[in-house]
Design a protein around this motif. Structure first.
Motif, PDB file in Angstrom:
ATOM      1  N   SER A  16      14.092 -21.492 -11.991  1.00  0.00           N
ATOM      2  CA  SER A  16      14.356 -22.820 -11.415  1.00  0.00           C
ATOM      3  C   SER A  16      13.281 -23.802 -11.870  1.00  0.00           C
ATOM      4  O   SER A  16      12.119 -23.445 -12.049  1.00  0.00           O
ATOM      5  CB  SER A  16      14.364 -22.733  -9.889  1.00  0.00           C
ATOM      6  OG  SER A  16      13.089 -22.340  -9.426  1.00  0.00           O
ATOM      7  N   MET A  17      13.673 -25.036 -12.073  1.00  0.00           N
ATOM      8  CA  MET A  17      12.759 -26.047 -12.616  1.00  0.00           C
ATOM      9  C   MET A  17      12.054 -26.795 -11.485  1.00  0.00           C
ATOM     10  O   MET A  17      12.518 -27.840 -11.040  1.00  0.00           O
ATOM     11  CB  MET A  17      13.531 -27.020 -13.507  1.00  0.00           C
ATOM     12  CG  MET A  17      14.194 -26.362 -14.694  1.00  0.00           C
ATOM     13  SD  MET A  17      13.019 -25.578 -15.805  1.00  0.00           S
ATOM     14  CE  MET A  17      12.363 -26.993 -16.597  1.00  0.00           C
ATOM     15  N   TYR A  61      -1.818 -26.774 -15.298  1.00  0.00           N
ATOM     16  CA  TYR A  61      -1.110 -25.675 -14.644  1.00  0.00           C
ATOM     17  C   TYR A  61       0.397 -25.955 -14.586  1.00  0.00           C
ATOM     18  O   TYR A  61       1.211 -25.072 -14.885  1.00  0.00           O
ATOM     19  CB  TYR A  61      -1.664 -25.460 -13.229  1.00  0.00           C
ATOM     20  CG  TYR A  61      -0.880 -24.451 -12.437  1.00  0.00           C
ATOM     21  CD1 TYR A  61      -1.004 -23.095 -12.679  1.00  0.00           C
ATOM     22  CD2 TYR A  61      -0.001 -24.861 -11.437  1.00  0.00           C
ATOM     23  CE1 TYR A  61      -0.270 -22.164 -11.962  1.00  0.00           C
ATOM     24  CE2 TYR A  61       0.738 -23.942 -10.711  1.00  0.00           C
ATOM     25  CZ  TYR A  61       0.601 -22.595 -10.977  1.00  0.00           C
ATOM     26  OH  TYR A  61       1.320 -21.691 -10.261  1.00  0.00           O
ATOM     27  N   ALA A  62       0.751 -27.180 -14.195  1.00  0.00           N
ATOM     28  CA  ALA A  62       2.169 -27.524 -14.099  1.00  0.00           C
ATOM     29  C   ALA A  62       2.839 -27.479 -15.478  1.00  0.00           C
ATOM     30  O   ALA A  62       3.998 -27.064 -15.602  1.00  0.00           O
ATOM     31  CB  ALA A  62       2.342 -28.900 -13.463  1.00  0.00           C
ATOM     32  N   GLY A  63       2.111 -27.888 -16.518  1.00  0.00           N
ATOM     33  CA  GLY A  63       2.659 -27.811 -17.870  1.00  0.00           C
ATOM     34  C   GLY A  63       2.915 -26.377 -18.302  1.00  0.00           C
ATOM     35  O   GLY A  63       3.949 -26.056 -18.894  1.00  0.00           O
ATOM     36  N   ALA A 118       6.584 -24.581 -19.039  1.00  0.00           N
ATOM     37  CA  ALA A 118       6.937 -23.787 -20.225  1.00  0.00           C
ATOM     38  C   ALA A 118       7.461 -22.414 -19.825  1.00  0.00           C
ATOM     39  O   ALA A 118       8.437 -21.918 -20.398  1.00  0.00           O
ATOM     40  CB  ALA A 118       5.717 -23.650 -21.132  1.00  0.00           C
ATOM     41  N   TRP A 119       6.817 -21.787 -18.834  1.00  0.00           N
ATOM     42  CA  TRP A 119       7.263 -20.463 -18.383  1.00  0.00           C
ATOM     43  C   TRP A 119       8.665 -20.527 -17.783  1.00  0.00           C
ATOM     44  O   TRP A 119       9.504 -19.678 -18.048  1.00  0.00           O
ATOM     45  CB  TRP A 119       6.276 -19.887 -17.373  1.00  0.00           C
ATOM     46  CG  TRP A 119       6.722 -18.575 -16.837  1.00  0.00           C
ATOM     47  CD1 TRP A 119       7.285 -18.325 -15.632  1.00  0.00           C
ATOM     48  CD2 TRP A 119       6.672 -17.319 -17.508  1.00  0.00           C
ATOM     49  NE1 TRP A 119       7.586 -17.007 -15.492  1.00  0.00           N
ATOM     50  CE2 TRP A 119       7.218 -16.351 -16.649  1.00  0.00           C
ATOM     51  CE3 TRP A 119       6.232 -16.919 -18.767  1.00  0.00           C
ATOM     52  CZ2 TRP A 119       7.318 -15.018 -16.998  1.00  0.00           C
ATOM     53  CZ3 TRP A 119       6.333 -15.587 -19.112  1.00  0.00           C
ATOM     54  CH2 TRP A 119       6.878 -14.658 -18.232  1.00  0.00           C
ATOM     55  N   GLU A 120       8.918 -21.555 -16.941  1.00  0.00           N
ATOM     56  CA  GLU A 120      10.244 -21.700 -16.330  1.00  0.00           C
ATOM     57  C   GLU A 120      11.306 -21.961 -17.391  1.00  0.00           C
ATOM     58  O   GLU A 120      12.428 -21.466 -17.300  1.00  0.00           O
ATOM     59  CB  GLU A 120      10.231 -22.831 -15.302  1.00  0.00           C
ATOM     60  CG  GLU A 120       9.445 -22.511 -14.051  1.00  0.00           C
ATOM     61  CD  GLU A 120       9.274 -23.706 -13.142  1.00  0.00           C
ATOM     62  OE1 GLU A 120       9.648 -24.830 -13.527  1.00  0.00           O
ATOM     63  OE2 GLU A 120       8.746 -23.518 -12.036  1.00  0.00           O
ATOM     64  N   LYS A 121      10.964 -22.736 -18.392  1.00  0.00           N
ATOM     65  CA  LYS A 121      11.918 -23.031 -19.461  1.00  0.00           C
ATOM     66  C   LYS A 121      12.221 -21.762 -20.266  1.00  0.00           C
ATOM     67  O   LYS A 121      13.370 -21.501 -20.623  1.00  0.00           O
ATOM     68  CB  LYS A 121      11.326 -24.119 -20.364  1.00  0.00           C
ATOM     69  CG  LYS A 121      12.287 -24.716 -21.314  1.00  0.00           C
ATOM     70  CD  LYS A 121      13.139 -25.724 -20.624  1.00  0.00           C
ATOM     71  CE  LYS A 121      13.844 -26.549 -21.670  1.00  0.00           C
ATOM     72  NZ  LYS A 121      15.008 -27.206 -21.130  1.00  0.00           N
ATOM     73  N   TRP A 122      11.202 -20.986 -20.552  1.00  0.00           N
ATOM     74  CA  TRP A 122      11.379 -19.781 -21.353  1.00  0.00           C
ATOM     75  C   TRP A 122      12.124 -18.687 -20.594  1.00  0.00           C
ATOM     76  O   TRP A 122      12.995 -18.015 -21.143  1.00  0.00           O
ATOM     77  CB  TRP A 122      10.009 -19.267 -21.791  1.00  0.00           C
ATOM     78  CG  TRP A 122      10.079 -18.060 -22.673  1.00  0.00           C
ATOM     79  CD1 TRP A 122      10.488 -18.003 -23.981  1.00  0.00           C
ATOM     80  CD2 TRP A 122       9.742 -16.729 -22.308  1.00  0.00           C
ATOM     81  NE1 TRP A 122      10.415 -16.724 -24.447  1.00  0.00           N
ATOM     82  CE2 TRP A 122       9.959 -15.906 -23.430  1.00  0.00           C
ATOM     83  CE3 TRP A 122       9.276 -16.134 -21.144  1.00  0.00           C
ATOM     84  CZ2 TRP A 122       9.727 -14.553 -23.423  1.00  0.00           C
ATOM     85  CZ3 TRP A 122       9.039 -14.784 -21.140  1.00  0.00           C
ATOM     86  CH2 TRP A 122       9.264 -14.003 -22.273  1.00  0.00           C
TER      87      TRP A 122
END
Length: 92
Positions: free
Chosen positions: A63-64, A49-51, A55-59
């Motif tokens: 906020s990270m 889930y965190a991975g 990816a969603w936050e990066k795309w």
């Protein structure tokens, strides 16, 4: 001198007991194995889930927060899987 004699007499009567498993020990062991399996499954699910969130936050440019989630899941997994070793070190 009297205390030493009483101590020797009591120790001779007590003897060296052999360890014996308590009643329902096999059921308790099975429950612990199920709980261990559940904890490992929860840890794997949390990392997946965190991975995905990472990816969603990066795309999306959000906020990270997910790297903290990954680190927390990994640290929790290490503590959970080494619980027996930790307890043996503390008690033994």
């Amino acid at each position: 001198m009297i205390l030493a004699a009483v101590t020797d007499t009591l120790l001779a009567q007590i003897g060296n007991p052999t360890p014996e498993a308590p009643p329902l020990a096999d059921k308790i062991t099975q429950m612990v194995q199920y709980l261990t399996w559940f904890v490992l499954l929860a840890g794997i699910t949390a990392i997946i889930y965190a991975g995905g969130k990472f990816a969603w936050e990066k795309w999306s440019g959000g906020s990270m927060e997910s790297p903290k989630m990954v680190a927390g899941a990994m640290i929790g997994g290490v503590v959970a899987t080494s619980a027996g070793t930790i307890m043996n070190a503390v008690i033994g």
